[in-house]
Design a protein around this motif. Structure first.
Motif, PDB file in Angstrom:
ATOM      1  N   HIS A  44     -37.669 112.244 -23.225  1.00  0.00           N
ATOM      2  CA  HIS A  44     -38.527 112.901 -22.246  1.00  0.00           C
ATOM      3  C   HIS A  44     -38.815 114.322 -22.736  1.00  0.00           C
ATOM      4  O   HIS A  44     -37.901 115.121 -22.915  1.00  0.00           O
ATOM      5  N   PRO A  62     -33.869 110.713 -13.492  1.00  0.00           N
ATOM      6  CA  PRO A  62     -35.032 110.304 -14.294  1.00  0.00           C
ATOM      7  C   PRO A  62     -34.778 109.016 -15.065  1.00  0.00           C
ATOM      8  O   PRO A  62     -33.662 108.754 -15.522  1.00  0.00           O
ATOM      9  N   ARG A 109     -39.875 118.333 -18.100  1.00  0.00           N
ATOM     10  CA  ARG A 109     -39.666 118.071 -16.693  1.00  0.00           C
ATOM     11  C   ARG A 109     -40.987 118.276 -15.947  1.00  0.00           C
ATOM     12  O   ARG A 109     -41.857 119.020 -16.388  1.00  0.00           O
ATOM     13  N   PRO A 148     -40.960 109.744  -6.434  1.00  0.00           N
ATOM     14  CA  PRO A 148     -41.527 109.674  -7.785  1.00  0.00           C
ATOM     15  C   PRO A 148     -42.359 108.406  -7.973  1.00  0.00           C
ATOM     16  O   PRO A 148     -42.000 107.340  -7.459  1.00  0.00           O
ATOM     17  N   ALA A 205     -40.191 113.686 -17.146  1.00  0.00           N
ATOM     18  CA  ALA A 205     -38.996 113.290 -16.417  1.00  0.00           C
ATOM     19  C   ALA A 205     -39.139 113.699 -14.964  1.00  0.00           C
ATOM     20  O   ALA A 205     -39.463 114.840 -14.660  1.00  0.00           O
ATOM     21  N   ASP A 206     -38.888 112.769 -14.052  1.00  0.00           N
ATOM     22  CA  ASP A 206     -39.058 113.060 -12.637  1.00  0.00           C
ATOM     23  C   ASP A 206     -37.953 112.383 -11.847  1.00  0.00           C
ATOM     24  O   ASP A 206     -37.275 111.467 -12.327  1.00  0.00           O
TER      25      ASP A 206
END
Length: 293
Positions: free
Chosen positions: A4, A43, A7, A249, A38-39
């Motif tokens: 990733h 994640p 963020r 998300p 990335a969430d």
């Protein structure tokens, strides 16, 4: 390069991913996603995203770059992952910053190089964004957009357009410079007028989870008038999670929520719409099984 790259930076909540929806009866594709972001509180890796997606009938996705780093990453992961194809570009909001630093031409040259790779099937997301960029940055956006149009046409691949508060100028540029044979309005944001313009030109329109939002009647009006053969579906994950899950998300495995909403709105059988969406997506990007490293 890490799995990733970055963020989420728009103040997204660190919430948990929602439960999986009911699988679709016919597999479809997520036409536009950002697995590099990335969430969520926990994640997911790209592999986890794709496993969850496959379990609910999502056959693959188009992983989309927005700058040099994410475009390189998108091309690299698509080269080895059979469930991903790549789109590479400089997001229109990147163009003014790169231009101010004297780096725009060099960055465009990198996108041109990446576009030659067999798993890179689109130039995107590129276009115009008048929401976040003021008058002072529009010249750079226009120059970058036209350069991306040229790259897509020279390499014979699709174009994914980012169009925010710039419908008239996007359409005018496509008409003046010439649109690629396969042009997609990613996260379609217009109304019936833009939909009819796109339909007349043979441009595809991709709908994300925001078509389910209460305040998005313009999107639903557009969806109703578009020919079925020009429809695509996407997440734009991790953004635009469909109702009733806003604030959680987004991810490719949530595509079934949007597809079911579209089928109900259009009053068409779900399996038929799924088959049409899959056929349309493969017409735009080609086979997910070709060009693997």
């Amino acid at each position: 390069m890490s799995e990733h790259l970055r963020r989420r930076s728009d103040g997204g909540r660190a919430a948990e991913y929602p439960p999986a929806p009911e699988p679709l009866p016919v597999p479809v594709y997520d036409n536009h996603t950002h697995l590099e972001i990335a969430d969520g509180a926990l994640p997911l890796s790209p592999a986890e995203h794709l496993e969850r997606a496959a379990a609910v009938g999502i056959a693959g996705a188009v992983q989309v770059g927005t700058d040099v780093a994410t475009s390189r990453w998108s091309a690299e992961i698509a080269a080895r992952e059979p469930r991903l194809l790549a789109a590479v570009a400089l997001h229109p909001n990147e163009a003014p910053e790169l231009d101010a630093a004297g780096e725009l031409d060099a960055a465009i040259a990198v996108i041109d190089e990446l576009a030659a790779q067999p798993r890179v099937r689109a130039i995107g997301e590129t276009g115009l964004d008048y929401f976040r960029t003021g008058e002072e940055g529009r010249d750079a956006q226009h120059r970058a957009f036209e350069a991306h149009l040229d790259i897509a046409k020279r390499h014979g691949i699709a174009l994914q357009i980012h169009d925010r508060d710039a419908h008239d100028d996007v359409v005018a540029t496509l008409r003046r410079v010439g649109a690629p044979e396969r042009t997609v309005f990613h996260c379609f944001s217009g109304g019936e007028e833009l939909a009819r313009t796109a339909a007349d030109a043979g441009w595809y329109c991709s709908f994300a989870g925001n078509v389910t939002f209460k305040n998005a009647e313009n999107l639903r009006e557009a969806l109703r008038v578009l020919p079925r053969e020009l429809l695509l579906v996407e997440t734009d994950a991790p953004y635009l999670t469909p109702a009733p899950l806003r604030g959680r998300p987004n991810a490719p495995y949530l595509v079934p929520l949007t597809v079911r909403f579209m089928a109900e709105l259009l009053e068409v059988p779900l399996d038929g719409l799924c088959a049409q969406l899959a056929e349309n997506t493969e017409r735009v990007y080609g086979s997910w099984q070709e060009g693997l490293a």
